[in-house]
Design a protein around this motif. Structure first.
Motif, short mmCIF file in Angstrom:
data_model
loop_
_atom_site.label_atom_id
_atom_site.label_comp_id
_atom_site.label_asym_id
_atom_site.label_seq_id
_atom_site.Cartn_x
_atom_site.Cartn_y
_atom_site.Cartn_z
N UNK A 54 -19.95 14.14 79.41
CA UNK A 54 -20.13 13.82 80.81
C UNK A 54 -19.92 12.34 81.08
N UNK A 55 -19.13 12.03 82.10
CA UNK A 55 -18.85 10.64 82.47
C UNK A 55 -18.30 10.63 83.89
N UNK A 56 -18.12 9.48 84.46
CA UNK A 56 -17.60 9.36 85.81
C UNK A 56 -16.17 8.87 85.85
N UNK A 57 -15.44 8.99 84.72
CA UNK A 57 -14.09 8.45 84.62
C UNK A 57 -13.04 9.55 84.56
N UNK A 120 -7.47 -0.46 72.60
CA UNK A 120 -8.48 -1.39 73.09
C UNK A 120 -9.71 -0.67 73.62
N UNK A 121 -9.55 0.62 73.92
CA UNK A 121 -10.66 1.40 74.47
C UNK A 121 -11.09 2.51 73.52
N UNK A 122 -10.86 2.31 72.22
CA UNK A 122 -11.30 3.27 71.22
C UNK A 122 -12.15 2.54 70.19
N UNK A 123 -12.61 3.30 69.21
CA UNK A 123 -13.52 2.73 68.21
C UNK A 123 -12.82 2.38 66.90
N UNK A 124 -11.56 2.12 66.93
CA UNK A 124 -10.87 1.70 65.71
C UNK A 124 -9.87 2.69 65.20
N UNK A 125 -10.30 3.61 64.36
CA UNK A 125 -9.36 4.53 63.72
C UNK A 125 -9.40 5.93 64.34
N UNK A 126 -9.59 6.02 65.66
CA UNK A 126 -9.57 7.31 66.35
C UNK A 126 -8.15 7.88 66.38
N UNK A 143 -16.40 12.17 66.94
CA UNK A 143 -16.20 11.70 68.31
C UNK A 143 -15.03 10.72 68.30
N UNK A 144 -14.08 10.93 69.22
CA UNK A 144 -12.99 9.98 69.40
C UNK A 144 -13.02 9.51 70.86
N UNK A 145 -12.43 8.37 71.11
CA UNK A 145 -12.42 7.80 72.45
C UNK A 145 -10.98 7.76 72.97
N UNK A 146 -10.71 8.53 74.02
CA UNK A 146 -9.39 8.55 74.65
C UNK A 146 -9.56 7.97 76.05
N UNK A 147 -8.79 6.93 76.36
CA UNK A 147 -8.83 6.24 77.65
C UNK A 147 -10.23 5.69 77.91
N UNK A 148 -10.94 5.37 76.83
CA UNK A 148 -12.29 4.83 76.93
C UNK A 148 -13.35 5.88 77.14
N UNK A 149 -12.99 7.15 77.07
CA UNK A 149 -13.92 8.26 77.29
C UNK A 149 -14.22 8.93 75.95
N UNK A 150 -15.50 9.07 75.62
CA UNK A 150 -15.90 9.73 74.37
C UNK A 150 -15.62 11.21 74.44
N UNK A 151 -14.93 11.71 73.42
CA UNK A 151 -14.60 13.13 73.33
C UNK A 151 -15.19 13.67 72.04
N UNK A 152 -16.00 14.69 72.16
CA UNK A 152 -16.74 15.25 71.02
C UNK A 152 -15.98 16.40 70.39
N UNK A 153 -16.00 16.43 69.06
CA UNK A 153 -15.30 17.47 68.31
C UNK A 153 -16.03 18.80 68.47
N UNK A 154 -15.26 19.87 68.61
CA UNK A 154 -15.81 21.22 68.65
C UNK A 154 -14.91 22.13 67.84
N UNK A 155 -15.53 23.05 67.13
CA UNK A 155 -14.74 23.96 66.29
C UNK A 155 -15.09 25.39 66.57
#
Length: 155
Positions: A54-57, A120-126, A143-155
């Protein structure tokens, strides 16, 4: 932070202007820049995916399938009272694997891959942008950050 978000939204809006893709029930037909032939992307069984928290972006999701295909969806969330319309990107394509890294290739993106996958809007090696159509994603991360938005892994 708000200036960065507004700037990124402007970049994506400007980059997303271009030819539209023809959607079908089973996939998206696009013309490859390399071969100039039509390739139909038919998704298989989902193996792993990421979905934004959840985010506002923006709402962001990427799914990887067992037949080396992927689906990427992005919908920006305009700021209240801005009058802006949401930017929507829905792409299907193919990927290759090298260990936990999956390199996705957008067949004919109507947006800037480097702007959307900005390190610039990720955590390094995403992820690592490979070229104007491809990006390698580290699926070992929870968790990876795309466009500065955290995206959680689901399987």
């Amino acid at each position: 932070m708000l200036k960065k978000i507004v700037f990124l939204m402007c970049v994506v809006v400007l980059a997303s202007c271009g030819a539209k893709k023809k959607a079908t029930d089973t996939g998206v037909e696009t013309t490859s820049k390399v071969s100039k032939t039509t390739k139909k992307v038919t998704l298989g069984k989902e193996t792993v995916g990421y979905k934004s928290l959840g985010n506002g972006v923006a709402s962001i999701a990427i799914q990887f399938y067992d037949n080396n295909t992927f689906k990427f969806e992005f919908v920006s969330i305009p700021q209240p009272e801005s009058g802006d319309k949401p930017v929507q990107i829905s792409e299907k394509g193919f990927y290759t694997s090298a260990g936990s890294w999956k390199t996705i290739t957008f067949q004919n993106p109507s947006f800037s891959v480097a702007s959307l996958f900005d390190s610039n809007y990720s955590t390094g090696d995403d992820f690592k942008v490979v070229d104007t159509q491809s990006v390698a994603i580290n699926t070992a991360k929870k968790v990876i950050s795309i466009w500065g938005v955290s995206c959680e892994k689901r399987q």
